[in-house]
Design a protein around this motif. Structure first.
Motif, PDB file in Angstrom:
ATOM      1  N   GLY A 127       0.952  -1.508   0.033  1.00 43.63           N
ATOM      2  CA  GLY A 127      -0.323   0.010  -0.114  1.00 43.63           C
ATOM      3  C   GLY A 127       0.852   1.673  -0.328  1.00 43.63           C
ATOM      4  N   ASN A 128       2.321   1.062   0.028  1.00 48.52           N
ATOM      5  CA  ASN A 128       2.930   1.987   0.199  1.00 48.52           C
ATOM      6  C   ASN A 128       4.563   2.098  -0.761  1.00 48.52           C
ATOM      7  OD1 ASN A 128       1.571   3.937   2.690  1.00 48.52           O
ATOM      8  ND2 ASN A 128       1.806   2.039   2.887  1.00 48.52           N
ATOM      9  N   PHE A 129       4.571   1.553  -1.696  1.00 52.85           N
ATOM     10  CA  PHE A 129       5.192   1.185  -2.823  1.00 52.85           C
ATOM     11  C   PHE A 129       5.297   2.770  -3.604  1.00 52.85           C
ATOM     12  CE2 PHE A 129       6.520   0.342  -7.156  1.00 52.85           C
ATOM     13  CZ  PHE A 129       7.643  -1.274  -6.448  1.00 52.85           C
ATOM     14  N   PRO A 130       6.767   2.794  -3.883  1.00 52.22           N
ATOM     15  CA  PRO A 130       7.855   2.007  -3.248  1.00 52.22           C
ATOM     16  C   PRO A 130       8.494   2.221  -2.253  1.00 52.22           C
ATOM     17  CG  PRO A 130       8.693   3.706  -4.717  1.00 52.22           C
ATOM     18  CD  PRO A 130       7.245   3.499  -4.474  1.00 52.22           C
ATOM     19  N   PHE A 131       8.705   3.193  -1.049  1.00 51.90           N
ATOM     20  CA  PHE A 131       9.268   3.582  -0.308  1.00 51.90           C
ATOM     21  C   PHE A 131       8.823   2.705   1.415  1.00 51.90           C
ATOM     22  CE2 PHE A 131       9.753   6.982  -3.284  1.00 51.90           C
ATOM     23  CZ  PHE A 131      11.139   7.684  -3.443  1.00 51.90           C
ATOM     24  N   GLY A 132       7.381   2.545   1.531  1.00 51.75           N
ATOM     25  CA  GLY A 132       7.070   1.442   3.194  1.00 51.75           C
ATOM     26  C   GLY A 132       6.076   3.128   2.748  1.00 51.75           C
ATOM     27  N   SER A 133       5.784   2.970   4.346  1.00 53.15           N
ATOM     28  CA  SER A 133       5.479   3.852   5.638  1.00 53.15           C
ATOM     29  C   SER A 133       5.978   4.534   6.388  1.00 53.15           C
ATOM     30  CB  SER A 133       4.690   2.528   6.208  1.00 53.15           C
ATOM     31  OG  SER A 133       5.348   2.216   7.007  1.00 53.15           O
ATOM     32  N   GLY A 134       7.657   4.261   6.623  1.00 55.31           N
ATOM     33  CA  GLY A 134       8.597   5.384   7.389  1.00 55.31           C
ATOM     34  C   GLY A 134       8.722   4.465   8.922  1.00 55.31           C
ATOM     35  N   LEU A 135       9.959   5.097   9.046  1.00 54.39           N
ATOM     36  CA  LEU A 135      10.299   4.450  10.521  1.00 54.39           C
ATOM     37  C   LEU A 135       8.918   5.522  11.251  1.00 54.39           C
ATOM     38  CD1 LEU A 135      14.072   5.605  10.269  1.00 54.39           C
ATOM     39  CD2 LEU A 135      13.523   3.376  10.155  1.00 54.39           C
ATOM     40  N   GLY A 136       8.892   4.025  12.516  1.00 54.19           N
ATOM     41  CA  GLY A 136       8.532   4.588  13.460  1.00 54.19           C
ATOM     42  C   GLY A 136       6.973   4.171  12.876  1.00 54.19           C
ATOM     43  N   THR A 137       6.628   3.151  12.239  1.00 55.77           N
ATOM     44  CA  THR A 137       5.093   3.109  12.186  1.00 55.77           C
ATOM     45  C   THR A 137       4.452   1.781  11.686  1.00 55.77           C
ATOM     46  OG1 THR A 137       5.445   2.859   9.483  1.00 55.77           O
ATOM     47  CG2 THR A 137       4.974   5.426  10.398  1.00 55.77           C
ATOM     48  N   PHE A 138       5.677   1.029  11.856  1.00 52.95           N
ATOM     49  CA  PHE A 138       4.797  -0.903  12.127  1.00 52.95           C
ATOM     50  C   PHE A 138       5.843  -2.076  12.616  1.00 52.95           C
ATOM     51  CE2 PHE A 138       4.947  -5.041  10.521  1.00 52.95           C
ATOM     52  CZ  PHE A 138       3.543  -5.444  10.338  1.00 52.95           C
ATOM     53  N   GLY A 139       5.466  -2.196  13.346  1.00 47.44           N
ATOM     54  CA  GLY A 139       6.489  -3.456  13.896  1.00 47.44           C
ATOM     55  C   GLY A 139       7.119  -3.344  14.778  1.00 47.44           C
ATOM     56  N   GLY A 140       7.774  -2.026  15.356  1.00 44.86           N
ATOM     57  CA  GLY A 140       9.129  -1.590  15.597  1.00 44.86           C
ATOM     58  C   GLY A 140       8.809  -0.768  17.250  1.00 44.86           C
ATOM     59  N   ALA A 141       9.764  -0.724  18.308  1.00 41.02           N
ATOM     60  CA  ALA A 141       9.819   0.214  19.596  1.00 41.02           C
ATOM     61  C   ALA A 141       9.010   1.640  18.799  1.00 41.02           C
ATOM     62  CB  ALA A 141      10.935   0.090  20.313  1.00 41.02           C
ATOM     63  N   GLY A 142       9.296   2.851  18.068  1.00 38.12           N
ATOM     64  CA  GLY A 142       9.169   3.884  18.257  1.00 38.12           C
ATOM     65  C   GLY A 142       7.237   3.965  17.592  1.00 38.12           C
ATOM     66  N   ALA A 143       6.879   2.361  16.506  1.00 36.79           N
ATOM     67  CA  ALA A 143       5.845   2.612  16.306  1.00 36.79           C
ATOM     68  C   ALA A 143       4.746   1.710  18.138  1.00 36.79           C
ATOM     69  CB  ALA A 143       5.655   1.277  15.584  1.00 36.79           C
ATOM     70  N   GLU A 144       5.422   1.148  18.782  1.00 39.02           N
ATOM     71  CA  GLU A 144       4.705   0.625  19.780  1.00 39.02           C
ATOM     72  C   GLU A 144       4.814   1.478  20.623  1.00 39.02           C
ATOM     73  OE1 GLU A 144       5.337  -2.219  22.939  1.00 39.02           O
ATOM     74  OE2 GLU A 144       7.059  -2.147  21.560  1.00 39.02           O
ATOM     75  N   LYS A 145       5.642   3.000  20.761  1.00 40.43           N
ATOM     76  CA  LYS A 145       5.365   3.730  21.768  1.00 40.43           C
ATOM     77  C   LYS A 145       4.686   4.899  21.547  1.00 40.43           C
ATOM     78  CE  LYS A 145       8.027   5.110  24.479  1.00 40.43           C
ATOM     79  NZ  LYS A 145       8.579   4.087  25.923  1.00 40.43           N
ATOM     80  N   PHE A 146       4.378   5.673  20.477  1.00 45.14           N
ATOM     81  CA  PHE A 146       3.933   6.588  19.690  1.00 45.14           C
ATOM     82  C   PHE A 146       3.063   6.790  18.517  1.00 45.14           C
ATOM     83  CE2 PHE A 146       8.555   7.513  20.804  1.00 45.14           C
ATOM     84  CZ  PHE A 146       8.018   8.711  22.010  1.00 45.14           C
ATOM     85  N   ASP A 147       2.716   5.517  17.714  1.00 41.95           N
ATOM     86  CA  ASP A 147       2.155   5.511  16.870  1.00 41.95           C
ATOM     87  C   ASP A 147       0.569   4.099  17.427  1.00 41.95           C
ATOM     88  OD1 ASP A 147       0.442   5.885  14.819  1.00 41.95           O
ATOM     89  OD2 ASP A 147       2.651   5.036  13.281  1.00 41.95           O
TER      90      ASP A 147
END
Length: 270
Positions: A250-270
């Motif tokens: 859905g976000n081809f080709p760059f992706g959704s960016g850091l801190g938006t999915f499956g990581g520590a940043g997403a868990e805390k802030f998104d």
């Protein structure tokens, strides 16, 4: 120290260049995705480079003889601490968990081989597995590279792998054993007629033994990943894996960016 070492290793330089390229691409994806969150971006960026900082710190410490001696003293003697805690946990589980209060109490071994998933002096079996696996690889590397210590550190490797096995953590066990076998096969100072044949024989024994011990558990977990069944995917990691492809598409080709999915940043802030 790390940079000096990296300059002499083309593959390591290539790895660092690829990692730098990934970070640049990730930063670009964060800017163009439309979901930029400065706190999540900063947190996830720091989390991503943390392993590199740890490697640099390790080289910094390793370059000093006192740190080198301290590390090997810990490796030499910490195994007795692990064995004592595992024995205490399995022989007197009530007293152990009342004193140390592990994260979730005794975790049953699904294969019925051990009294429980050993926790040792930690909060969770995975921590025992990570430490035991790391120290097993360290002792194996010294047994391989320094023949004068081969017997001592080969025995320590076996004991650390036994502690790892007691934790009943399959990924850590497979990773540590695979890394040790790779070290044996890549070592230049070991003759094929000795250690390589030993590694081959051990692997021929180990793989069927693992399937025998953990076969039912492996098939059961494969079903939660949707493998060999037609049911719903229920494993959390499998759901994340599937969702990751959906987000990437859905976000081809760059992706959704850091801190938006499956990581520590997403868990805390998104």
């Amino acid at each position: 120290t790390f940079y000096r070492h990296a300059k002499t290793q083309p593959m390591l330089l290539l790895s660092l260049a690829l990692f730098a390229g990934y970070m640049v691409w990730a930063a670009l994806s964060s800017l163009v995705s439309g979901r930029f969150n400065s706190s999540a971006f900063a947190y996830q960026s720091i989390s991503n480079v943390k392993p590199l900082f740890l490697i640099c710190f390790g080289f910094f410490a390793w370059d000093r003889m006192s740190s080198h001696r301290t590390l090997w003293k810990i490796v030499d003697y910490f195994v007795w601490v692990l064995l004592a805690f595992i024995a205490f946990e399995w022989l007197f589980p009530g007293a152990y968990f009342s004193v140390f209060g592990a994260m979730s109490g005794a975790s049953i071994d699904p294969n019925g081989v051990f009294p429980s998933r050993a926790v040792g002096p930690f909060e969770h079996p995975s921590f025992l597995a990570s430490v035991s696996g790391c120290f097993a690889m360290l002792t194996a590397s010294r047994a391989i590279c320094q023949p004068e210590f081969r017997v001592k550190y080969s025995l320590l490797t076996v004991v650390y792998l036994a502690c790892l096995l007691c934790s009943v953590q399959r990924q850590e066990l497979a990773g540590a054993v695979g890394a040790i076998f790779a070290m044996v096969f890549l070592a230049k100072n070991i003759k094929w007629s000795a250690w390589h044949m030993f590694a081959v024989i051990c692997s021929l024994i180990l793989v069927p033994s693992m399937l025998l011990l953990f076969g039912a558990d492996i098939y059961r977990e494969a079903g939660t990943w949707g493998l060999g069944t037609v049911g719903e995917i229920t494993h959390p990691r499998a759901q994340q894996y599937s969702a990751a492809f959906s987000i990437a598409n859905g976000n081809f080709p760059f992706g959704s960016g850091l801190g938006t999915f499956g990581g520590a940043g997403a868990e805390k802030f998104d």
